[in-house]
Design a protein around this motif. Sequence first.
Motif, PDB file in Angstrom:
ATOM      1  N   SER A  21       0.841  -1.193   0.000  1.00  0.00           N
ATOM      2  CA  SER A  21       0.000   0.000   0.000  1.00  0.00           C
ATOM      3  C   SER A  21       0.875   1.241   0.000  1.00  0.00           C
ATOM      4  CB  SER A  21      -0.915   0.013   1.231  1.00  0.00           C
ATOM      5  OG  SER A  21      -1.767  -1.110   1.212  1.00  0.00           O
ATOM      6  N   ALA A  22       0.467   2.201  -0.827  1.00  0.00           N
ATOM      7  CA  ALA A  22       1.157   3.485  -0.934  1.00  0.00           C
ATOM      8  C   ALA A  22       0.101   4.585  -0.858  1.00  0.00           C
ATOM      9  CB  ALA A  22       1.928   3.561  -2.247  1.00  0.00           C
ATOM     10  N   THR A  23       0.546   5.820  -0.694  1.00  0.00           N
ATOM     11  CA  THR A  23      -0.370   6.937  -0.515  1.00  0.00           C
ATOM     12  C   THR A  23      -0.475   7.786  -1.780  1.00  0.00           C
ATOM     13  OG1 THR A  23       0.328   7.012   1.793  1.00  0.00           O
ATOM     14  CG2 THR A  23      -0.903   8.901   0.979  1.00  0.00           C
ATOM     15  N   ARG A  66       5.857   9.942  -2.495  1.00  0.00           N
ATOM     16  CA  ARG A  66       5.669   9.734  -1.053  1.00  0.00           C
ATOM     17  C   ARG A  66       6.167   8.329  -0.742  1.00  0.00           C
ATOM     18  NH1 ARG A  66       2.111  12.284  -3.597  1.00  0.00           N
ATOM     19  NH2 ARG A  66       1.098  10.376  -4.273  1.00  0.00           N
ATOM     20  N   PRO A  67       7.384   8.189  -0.236  1.00  0.00           N
ATOM     21  CA  PRO A  67       8.015   6.868  -0.111  1.00  0.00           C
ATOM     22  C   PRO A  67       7.521   5.975   1.028  1.00  0.00           C
ATOM     23  CG  PRO A  67       9.518   8.562   0.631  1.00  0.00           C
ATOM     24  CD  PRO A  67       8.321   9.272   0.071  1.00  0.00           C
ATOM     25  N   ALA A  68       6.554   6.404   1.807  1.00  0.00           N
ATOM     26  CA  ALA A  68       6.031   5.544   2.875  1.00  0.00           C
ATOM     27  C   ALA A  68       5.220   4.409   2.261  1.00  0.00           C
ATOM     28  CB  ALA A  68       5.171   6.352   3.835  1.00  0.00           C
ATOM     29  N   ALA A  69       5.413   3.196   2.788  1.00  0.00           N
ATOM     30  CA  ALA A  69       4.703   2.034   2.262  1.00  0.00           C
ATOM     31  C   ALA A  69       4.459   1.030   3.376  1.00  0.00           C
ATOM     32  CB  ALA A  69       5.511   1.377   1.143  1.00  0.00           C
ATOM     33  N   THR A  70       3.442   0.198   3.162  1.00  0.00           N
ATOM     34  CA  THR A  70       3.167  -0.933   4.037  1.00  0.00           C
ATOM     35  C   THR A  70       3.019  -2.171   3.169  1.00  0.00           C
ATOM     36  OG1 THR A  70       2.030   0.461   5.646  1.00  0.00           O
ATOM     37  CG2 THR A  70       1.577  -1.905   5.749  1.00  0.00           C
ATOM     38  N   VAL A  71       3.655  -3.253   3.586  1.00  0.00           N
ATOM     39  CA  VAL A  71       3.557  -4.536   2.882  1.00  0.00           C
ATOM     40  C   VAL A  71       3.001  -5.552   3.872  1.00  0.00           C
ATOM     41  CG1 VAL A  71       4.814  -6.326   1.636  1.00  0.00           C
ATOM     42  CG2 VAL A  71       5.558  -3.950   1.466  1.00  0.00           C
ATOM     43  N   VAL A  72       1.983  -6.325   3.442  1.00  0.00           N
ATOM     44  CA  VAL A  72       1.353  -7.322   4.300  1.00  0.00           C
ATOM     45  C   VAL A  72       1.424  -8.686   3.628  1.00  0.00           C
ATOM     46  CG1 VAL A  72      -0.758  -8.040   5.477  1.00  0.00           C
ATOM     47  CG2 VAL A  72      -0.218  -5.600   5.263  1.00  0.00           C
ATOM     48  N   GLY A  76      -2.428 -18.622   5.901  1.00  0.00           N
ATOM     49  CA  GLY A  76      -3.542 -19.098   6.721  1.00  0.00           C
ATOM     50  C   GLY A  76      -4.131 -17.954   7.510  1.00  0.00           C
ATOM     51  N   ARG A  77      -4.201 -18.138   8.843  1.00  0.00           N
ATOM     52  CA  ARG A  77      -4.742 -17.082   9.705  1.00  0.00           C
ATOM     53  C   ARG A  77      -3.650 -16.176  10.269  1.00  0.00           C
ATOM     54  NH1 ARG A  77     -10.129 -18.070  11.901  1.00  0.00           N
ATOM     55  NH2 ARG A  77     -11.011 -19.853  10.805  1.00  0.00           N
ATOM     56  N   GLN A  78      -2.421 -16.416   9.894  1.00  0.00           N
ATOM     57  CA  GLN A  78      -1.295 -15.606  10.359  1.00  0.00           C
ATOM     58  C   GLN A  78      -0.984 -14.521   9.328  1.00  0.00           C
ATOM     59  OE1 GLN A  78       0.229 -16.324  13.476  1.00  0.00           O
ATOM     60  NE2 GLN A  78      -1.597 -17.597  13.548  1.00  0.00           N
ATOM     61  N   TRP A  79      -0.517 -13.382   9.789  1.00  0.00           N
ATOM     62  CA  TRP A  79      -0.134 -12.313   8.884  1.00  0.00           C
ATOM     63  C   TRP A  79       0.996 -11.507   9.508  1.00  0.00           C
ATOM     64  CZ3 TRP A  79      -0.518  -7.469  10.940  1.00  0.00           C
ATOM     65  CH2 TRP A  79      -1.397  -7.296  12.010  1.00  0.00           C
ATOM     66  N   ALA A  80       1.688 -10.774   8.655  1.00  0.00           N
ATOM     67  CA  ALA A  80       2.740  -9.864   9.110  1.00  0.00           C
ATOM     68  C   ALA A  80       2.674  -8.602   8.270  1.00  0.00           C
ATOM     69  CB  ALA A  80       4.120 -10.504   8.981  1.00  0.00           C
ATOM     70  N   SER A  81       2.819  -7.475   8.923  1.00  0.00           N
ATOM     71  CA  SER A  81       2.773  -6.167   8.279  1.00  0.00           C
ATOM     72  C   SER A  81       4.111  -5.465   8.495  1.00  0.00           C
ATOM     73  CB  SER A  81       1.641  -5.346   8.904  1.00  0.00           C
ATOM     74  OG  SER A  81       1.663  -4.019   8.436  1.00  0.00           O
ATOM     75  N   VAL A  82       4.677  -4.959   7.422  1.00  0.00           N
ATOM     76  CA  VAL A  82       5.939  -4.226   7.493  1.00  0.00           C
ATOM     77  C   VAL A  82       5.695  -2.818   6.975  1.00  0.00           C
ATOM     78  CG1 VAL A  82       8.349  -4.120   6.757  1.00  0.00           C
ATOM     79  CG2 VAL A  82       7.239  -6.354   7.097  1.00  0.00           C
ATOM     80  N   GLU A  83       5.884  -1.827   7.840  1.00  0.00           N
ATOM     81  CA  GLU A  83       5.756  -0.426   7.461  1.00  0.00           C
ATOM     82  C   GLU A  83       7.147   0.166   7.366  1.00  0.00           C
ATOM     83  OE1 GLU A  83       3.212   1.818  10.121  1.00  0.00           O
ATOM     84  OE2 GLU A  83       2.140  -0.026  10.619  1.00  0.00           O
TER      85      GLU A  83
END
Length: 146
Positions: A21-23, A66-72, A76-83
């Motif tokens: 995701s980007a802005t 705008r270089p801010a980003a989030t990757v998810v 399964g039911r597990q997830w990880a988000s990196v901002e």
Amino acid sequence: MATLDDVQALIDSGGHQAVVSATRADGSIQSSVVIAGVAEHPATGERVIAFTTRATSVKLRFLRARPAATVVFQSGRQWASVEGSADLIGYTDPYDGLGAEDLRLLLRHAFTAAGGAHDDWAAYDRAMAEQQRSAVLIRPSRIVAT
């Protein structure tokens, strides 16, 4: 707090597909699916989330502004988000101190970190040049995992 080791474990169990995701200029969020992985930043040596994209992609245009980003990532039911903040390195995104050979190797490295393999690296290199690819390297500032 979660680490990139946690993210790598999730990738290992569920694959490299992620949502980035980007802005937009109006502050709204644009998201798209990418194939990504954990890699080493060629200039700093730090571990980052890496993927490649075409020079004409919408996400790249937004990340340039705008270089801010989030990757998810999900498994399964597990997830990880990196901002974090994105460094862009590519044919249309030069990076101080890195030349053409560094870019060629970085695009290969990002591809293999994202689970890719290739039988003809010369053909891969030509395709990356024709598509004017850039590597997107997300330097983590926050990692959340379940």
